[in-house]
Design an enzyme around this catalytic site. Structure first.
Site, PDB file in Angstrom:
ATOM      1  N   ASP A  30       0.883  -1.334   0.162  1.00 11.14           N
ATOM      2  CA  ASP A  30      -0.111   0.015   0.240  1.00 11.14           C
ATOM      3  C   ASP A  30       0.895   1.329   0.028  1.00 11.14           C
ATOM      4  OD1 ASP A  30      -1.976   2.203   0.965  1.00 11.14           O
ATOM      5  OD2 ASP A  30      -3.457   0.373   1.282  1.00 11.14           O
ATOM      6  N   ASN A  31       0.425   2.157  -0.761  1.00 12.56           N
ATOM      7  CA  ASN A  31       1.201   3.425  -0.932  1.00 12.56           C
ATOM      8  C   ASN A  31       0.729   4.409   0.230  1.00 12.56           C
ATOM      9  OD1 ASN A  31      -0.871   4.437  -2.091  1.00 12.56           O
ATOM     10  ND2 ASN A  31       0.106   5.053  -3.855  1.00 12.56           N
ATOM     11  N   LYS A  83     -10.973   6.065  -5.675  1.00 12.45           N
ATOM     12  CA  LYS A  83     -12.201   5.625  -5.552  1.00 12.45           C
ATOM     13  C   LYS A  83     -13.489   6.774  -5.335  1.00 12.45           C
ATOM     14  CE  LYS A  83     -12.874   5.233  -0.697  1.00 12.45           C
ATOM     15  NZ  LYS A  83     -13.450   4.273   0.697  1.00 12.45           N
ATOM     16  N   SER A 123     -17.294  -2.956  -8.788  1.00 14.32           N
ATOM     17  CA  SER A 123     -18.262  -2.401  -8.358  1.00 14.32           C
ATOM     18  C   SER A 123     -19.551  -2.273  -9.011  1.00 14.32           C
ATOM     19  CB  SER A 123     -17.792  -0.745  -8.252  1.00 14.32           C
ATOM     20  OG  SER A 123     -18.756   0.071  -8.204  1.00 14.32           O
ATOM     21  N   TYR A 148     -14.119   7.074 -12.576  1.00 13.48           N
ATOM     22  CA  TYR A 148     -13.912   5.938 -11.904  1.00 13.48           C
ATOM     23  C   TYR A 148     -14.513   4.805 -12.375  1.00 13.48           C
ATOM     24  CZ  TYR A 148     -14.720   3.178  -7.774  1.00 13.48           C
ATOM     25  OH  TYR A 148     -14.896   1.834  -7.069  1.00 13.48           O
ATOM     26  N   LYS A 152     -12.990   0.994 -13.595  1.00 12.27           N
ATOM     27  CA  LYS A 152     -13.461  -0.187 -12.928  1.00 12.27           C
ATOM     28  C   LYS A 152     -13.964  -1.300 -14.143  1.00 12.27           C
ATOM     29  CE  LYS A 152     -12.527   0.004  -8.898  1.00 12.27           C
ATOM     30  NZ  LYS A 152     -11.361  -0.928  -8.077  1.00 12.27           N
ATOM     31  N   VAL A 216     -29.637  15.791   2.004  1.00 14.90           N
ATOM     32  CA  VAL A 216     -30.005  14.765   1.094  1.00 14.90           C
ATOM     33  C   VAL A 216     -30.361  14.947  -0.431  1.00 14.90           C
ATOM     34  CG1 VAL A 216     -32.179  13.232   1.040  1.00 14.90           C
ATOM     35  CG2 VAL A 216     -31.420  13.829   3.128  1.00 14.90           C
ATOM     36  N   GLY A 293     -25.439  12.733 -11.765  1.00 13.17           N
ATOM     37  CA  GLY A 293     -24.706  11.274 -11.880  1.00 13.17           C
ATOM     38  C   GLY A 293     -25.225  10.347 -11.164  1.00 13.17           C
ATOM     39  N   ASP A 294     -26.058  10.655 -10.103  1.00 12.94           N
ATOM     40  CA  ASP A 294     -26.716   9.444  -9.259  1.00 12.94           C
ATOM     41  C   ASP A 294     -28.115   8.779  -9.850  1.00 12.94           C
ATOM     42  OD1 ASP A 294     -24.999   9.935  -7.211  1.00 12.94           O
ATOM     43  OD2 ASP A 294     -26.623  10.872  -5.573  1.00 12.94           O
TER      44      ASP A 294
HETATM   45  P1  NAD Z   1      -9.533   2.941   0.366  1.00  7.39           P
HETATM   46  O1  NAD Z   1      -9.266   4.232  -0.333  1.00  7.39           O
HETATM   47  O2  NAD Z   1     -10.015   3.008   1.997  1.00  7.39           O
HETATM   48  O3  NAD Z   1      -8.539   1.939   0.009  1.00  7.39           O
HETATM   49  C1  NAD Z   1      -7.667   1.829  -0.994  1.00  7.39           C
HETATM   50  C2  NAD Z   1      -6.358   1.685  -0.685  1.00  7.39           C
HETATM   51  O4  NAD Z   1      -5.420   1.438  -1.724  1.00  7.39           O
HETATM   52  C3  NAD Z   1      -5.789   2.849   0.140  1.00  7.39           C
HETATM   53  O5  NAD Z   1      -5.157   2.313   1.332  1.00  7.39           O
HETATM   54  C4  NAD Z   1      -4.843   3.489  -0.596  1.00  7.39           C
HETATM   55  O6  NAD Z   1      -3.701   4.090  -0.007  1.00  7.39           O
HETATM   56  C5  NAD Z   1      -4.125   2.359  -1.400  1.00  7.39           C
HETATM   57  N1  NAD Z   1      -3.731   2.795  -2.875  1.00  7.39           N
HETATM   58  C6  NAD Z   1      -4.253   3.696  -3.713  1.00  7.39           C
HETATM   59  N2  NAD Z   1      -3.587   3.850  -4.734  1.00  7.39           N
HETATM   60  C7  NAD Z   1      -2.353   2.948  -4.573  1.00  7.39           C
HETATM   61  C8  NAD Z   1      -1.437   2.728  -5.477  1.00  7.39           C
HETATM   62  N3  NAD Z   1      -1.169   3.441  -6.526  1.00  7.39           N
HETATM   63  N4  NAD Z   1      -0.432   1.762  -4.918  1.00  7.39           N
HETATM   64  C9  NAD Z   1      -0.708   1.445  -3.572  1.00  7.39           C
HETATM   65  N5  NAD Z   1      -1.823   1.488  -3.011  1.00  7.39           N
HETATM   66  C10 NAD Z   1      -2.617   2.532  -3.256  1.00  7.39           C
HETATM   67  O7  NAD Z   1     -10.928   2.382  -0.332  1.00  7.39           O
HETATM   68  P2  NAD Z   1     -11.828   1.205  -0.204  1.00  7.39           P
HETATM   69  O8  NAD Z   1     -13.300   1.717   0.233  1.00  7.39           O
HETATM   70  O9  NAD Z   1     -11.257   0.195   0.770  1.00  7.39           O
HETATM   71  O10 NAD Z   1     -11.716   0.447  -1.641  1.00  7.39           O
HETATM   72  C11 NAD Z   1     -10.993  -0.915  -2.019  1.00  7.39           C
HETATM   73  C12 NAD Z   1     -11.302  -1.134  -3.273  1.00  7.39           C
HETATM   74  O11 NAD Z   1     -12.695  -1.472  -3.313  1.00  7.39           O
HETATM   75  C13 NAD Z   1     -11.168  -0.186  -4.240  1.00  7.39           C
HETATM   76  O12 NAD Z   1     -10.434  -0.487  -5.596  1.00  7.39           O
HETATM   77  C14 NAD Z   1     -12.355   0.408  -4.804  1.00  7.39           C
HETATM   78  O13 NAD Z   1     -12.598   1.228  -5.913  1.00  7.39           O
HETATM   79  C15 NAD Z   1     -13.229  -0.608  -4.608  1.00  7.39           C
HETATM   80  N6  NAD Z   1     -14.635  -0.495  -4.119  1.00  7.39           N
HETATM   81  C16 NAD Z   1     -14.855   0.299  -2.944  1.00  7.39           C
HETATM   82  C17 NAD Z   1     -16.241   0.885  -2.894  1.00  7.39           C
HETATM   83  C18 NAD Z   1     -16.471   1.566  -1.534  1.00  7.39           C
HETATM   84  O14 NAD Z   1     -17.619   1.975  -1.627  1.00  7.39           O
HETATM   85  N7  NAD Z   1     -15.738   1.333  -0.667  1.00  7.39           N
HETATM   86  C19 NAD Z   1     -17.250   0.374  -3.667  1.00  7.39           C
HETATM   87  C20 NAD Z   1     -16.887  -0.700  -4.890  1.00  7.39           C
HETATM   88  C21 NAD Z   1     -15.739  -0.958  -4.908  1.00  7.39           C
HETATM   89  N1  UDP Z   2     -26.403  10.661  -0.489  1.00 12.67           N
HETATM   90  C1  UDP Z   2     -26.826  11.596   0.031  1.00 12.67           C
HETATM   91  N2  UDP Z   2     -26.251  12.593   0.662  1.00 12.67           N
HETATM   92  C2  UDP Z   2     -24.901  12.624   0.848  1.00 12.67           C
HETATM   93  C3  UDP Z   2     -24.177  11.458   0.287  1.00 12.67           C
HETATM   94  C4  UDP Z   2     -25.120  10.309  -0.667  1.00 12.67           C
HETATM   95  O1  UDP Z   2     -28.268  12.082  -0.143  1.00 12.67           O
HETATM   96  O2  UDP Z   2     -24.215  13.235   1.561  1.00 12.67           O
HETATM   97  C5  UDP Z   2     -27.336   9.898  -1.091  1.00 12.67           C
HETATM   98  C6  UDP Z   2     -26.917   9.401  -2.590  1.00 12.67           C
HETATM   99  O3  UDP Z   2     -27.782  10.390  -3.541  1.00 12.67           O
HETATM  100  C7  UDP Z   2     -27.423   7.980  -2.715  1.00 12.67           C
HETATM  101  C8  UDP Z   2     -27.211   7.382  -1.314  1.00 12.67           C
HETATM  102  O4  UDP Z   2     -27.305   8.510  -0.616  1.00 12.67           O
HETATM  103  O5  UDP Z   2     -28.954   7.851  -3.026  1.00 12.67           O
HETATM  104  C9  UDP Z   2     -25.677   6.694  -1.589  1.00 12.67           C
HETATM  105  O6  UDP Z   2     -24.869   7.635  -1.950  1.00 12.67           O
HETATM  106  P1  UDP Z   2     -23.373   6.988  -1.929  1.00 12.67           P
HETATM  107  O7  UDP Z   2     -22.468   8.113  -2.334  1.00 12.67           O
HETATM  108  O8  UDP Z   2     -22.951   6.459  -0.516  1.00 12.67           O
HETATM  109  O9  UDP Z   2     -23.322   5.455  -2.749  1.00 12.67           O
HETATM  110  P2  UDP Z   2     -23.540   5.462  -4.316  1.00 12.67           P
HETATM  111  O10 UDP Z   2     -24.386   6.582  -4.881  1.00 12.67           O
HETATM  112  O11 UDP Z   2     -22.123   5.562  -5.155  1.00 12.67           O
HETATM  113  O12 UDP Z   2     -24.292   4.233  -4.532  1.00 12.67           O
END
Ligand code: NAD
Ligand code: UDP
Length: 353
Positions: A30-31, A83, A123, A148, A152, A216, A293-294
């Site tokens: 991890d960086n 992300k 995702s 983003y 993915k 909201v 975008g939602d």
């Molecule tokens: P996070 O940001 O907490 O964790 C990502 C980690 O990757 C961090 O520790 C960051 O320091 C590290 N990182 C980023 N770029 C790097 C690089 N170039 N080299 C090495 N390390 C690096 O995010 P998270 O919520 O734990 O998400 C983890 C994964 O899941 C991500 O790929 C994200 O896109 C995916 N994901 C997350 C969600 C969510 O809602 N949290 C939803 C769908 C997918």
């Molecule tokens: N949302 C909201 N207020 C916020 C953040 C999110 O009302 O400050 C709403 C958003 O419009 C969506 C839901 O909460 O309907 C989940 O949003 P989130 O960004 O957590 O996830 P994603 O939209 O990426 O699924």
């Protein structure tokens, strides 16, 4: 030994803990661009075992080659990535480079080292605005509206092409719905940089007094109460799905796609009500226009993971919210403050660059 890229992050740290508890050796790369070493120290504290940590970048091919030469890695869980949707619109190249090129560099080094098992963090955003609800893995992928989501989908295409080209690969594409919650200990959890984009981290920061009120985003969606509906899943359930996927990859080759969700959707208003019940007071909030975008609604059909992985999300919404609140209320500033970090149990190797 399992290499966990991004293992210091929100989901990665919970994955490291479950892997250690299940008896695996763990190596984290991890960086720390969006995370803290402290998360890994707490993982070790909870597991009662140490892990190996290398501070470095997943795009660094020579570092990856050196890692695979130095450690007996048998499989990789690839969480490292960026992300934040809004940031990806402002800095698209950084997102494509990290999320797509980073995955390519990782796979190149894995193949060179003879490692062909990969669990990838994808995702539900790849489905775009699905016409079908709930969303099964057969639903077509959509056209993500931001870099983003595109990164993915692009990474998924790269991994499919790779698996088609070489039958030694076993790749799990895990499409997460909305991960929330924290480990029940309250020692590890989500600690976003700056203003949170996601609903629950924002609600938590309002509740601890770091933000005034929740916005909201829209109450005029075609949903039962007009607010957006999502499938929230406890992060510990989510990472247990990763361990099941890892087991399954021992038996199947090629690419497998699994939705990781609960199959149940909750609206923003329902989330606020359930959270107020957990904290025992009202959560200040105000209705604002929709966020660009939602989508209106998104929830999973998790049947495929149930059948093929023997996995099902077990924790209900009030558990997710209570665990998240325990983490946030005990660590109001995330990893930045409070409990003194335990000194240096995490081994950091000389390979770190
Ligand atoms: P996070 O940001 O907490 O964790 C990502 C980690 O990757 C961090 O520790 C960051 O320091 C590290 N990182 C980023 N770029 C790097 C690089 N170039 N080299 C090495 N390390 C690096 O995010 P998270 O919520 O734990 O998400 C983890 C994964 O899941 C991500 O790929 C994200 O896109 C995916 N994901 C997350 C969600 C969510 O809602 N949290 C939803 C769908 C997918
Ligand atoms: N949302 C909201 N207020 C916020 C953040 C999110 O009302 O400050 C709403 C958003 O419009 C969506 C839901 O909460 O309907 C989940 O949003 P989130 O960004 O957590 O996830 P994603 O939209 O990426 O699924």
């Amino acid at each position: 030994m399992i290499l966990v890229t991004g293992g210091a992050g929100y989901i990665g740290s919970h994955a490291c803990l479950e892997l250690l508890l299940a008896g695996h050796e763990v190596l984290v790369l991890d960086n720390l661009c969006n995370s803290s070493r402290r998360a890994l120290e707490r993982v070790e504290q909870l597991a009662g075992r140490t892990l190996q940590f290398v501070k470095g970048d997943v795009r660094n091919r020579s570092l990856l080659t050196a890692l695979f030469a130095a450690y007996p890695v048998s499989a990789v869980m690839h969480f490292a990535g960026l992300k934040a949707v809004g940031e990806s619109v402002r800095e698209p190249l950084r997102y494509y480079e990290t999320n797509v090129s980073g995955s390519i560099a990782l796979c190149q080094a894995m193949a060179e080292a003879g490692i062909f098992k990969l669990v990838f963090s994808s995702s539900a955003t790849v489905y775009g605005e699905s016409a079908m609800m709930p969303i099964t893995e057969h639903c077509p992928t959509g056209v993500p509206t931001n870099p983003y989501g595109q990164s993915k989908l692009m990474a998924e295409s790269v991994l499919r092409g790779l698996a088609n080209s070489d039958p030694r690969w076993s790749i799990g594409l895990l499409r997460y719905f909305n991960p929330i919650g924290a480990h029940e200990s309250g020692l590890i959890g989500e600690d976003p940089n700056g203003t949170p984009n996601n609903l629950l981290p924002y609600m938590l920061q309002v509740a601890v007094g770091r933000r005034r009120e929740l916005s909201v985003y829209g109450d005029d969606y075609p949903t039962p109460d007009g607010t957006g509906v999502r499938d929230y899943i406890h992060v510990v359930d989510l990472v247990q799905g990763h361990l099941k996927a890892l087991e399954r990859l021992e038996q199947v080759n090629g690419v497998s796609v699994w939705n990781l969700g609960t199959g149940k959707g909750y609206s923003v208003k329902e989330m606020i009500g359930a959270f107020e019940a957990v904290i025992g007071r009202p959560l200040p909030h105000v209705i604002q226009p929709r966020r660009a975008g939602d989508i209106a609604q998104c929830w999973s059909d998790p049947t495929k993971a149930a059948i093929e992985l023997g996995w099902r999300a077990e924790r209900d919404l009030s558990t997710m919210l209570a665990d998240a609140w325990r983490w946030q209320s005990r660590n109001p500033q995330g990893y930045a403050e409070t409990q003194p970090a335990r000194q240096g149990a995490t081994a950091q190797t000389a390979l770190a660059s």
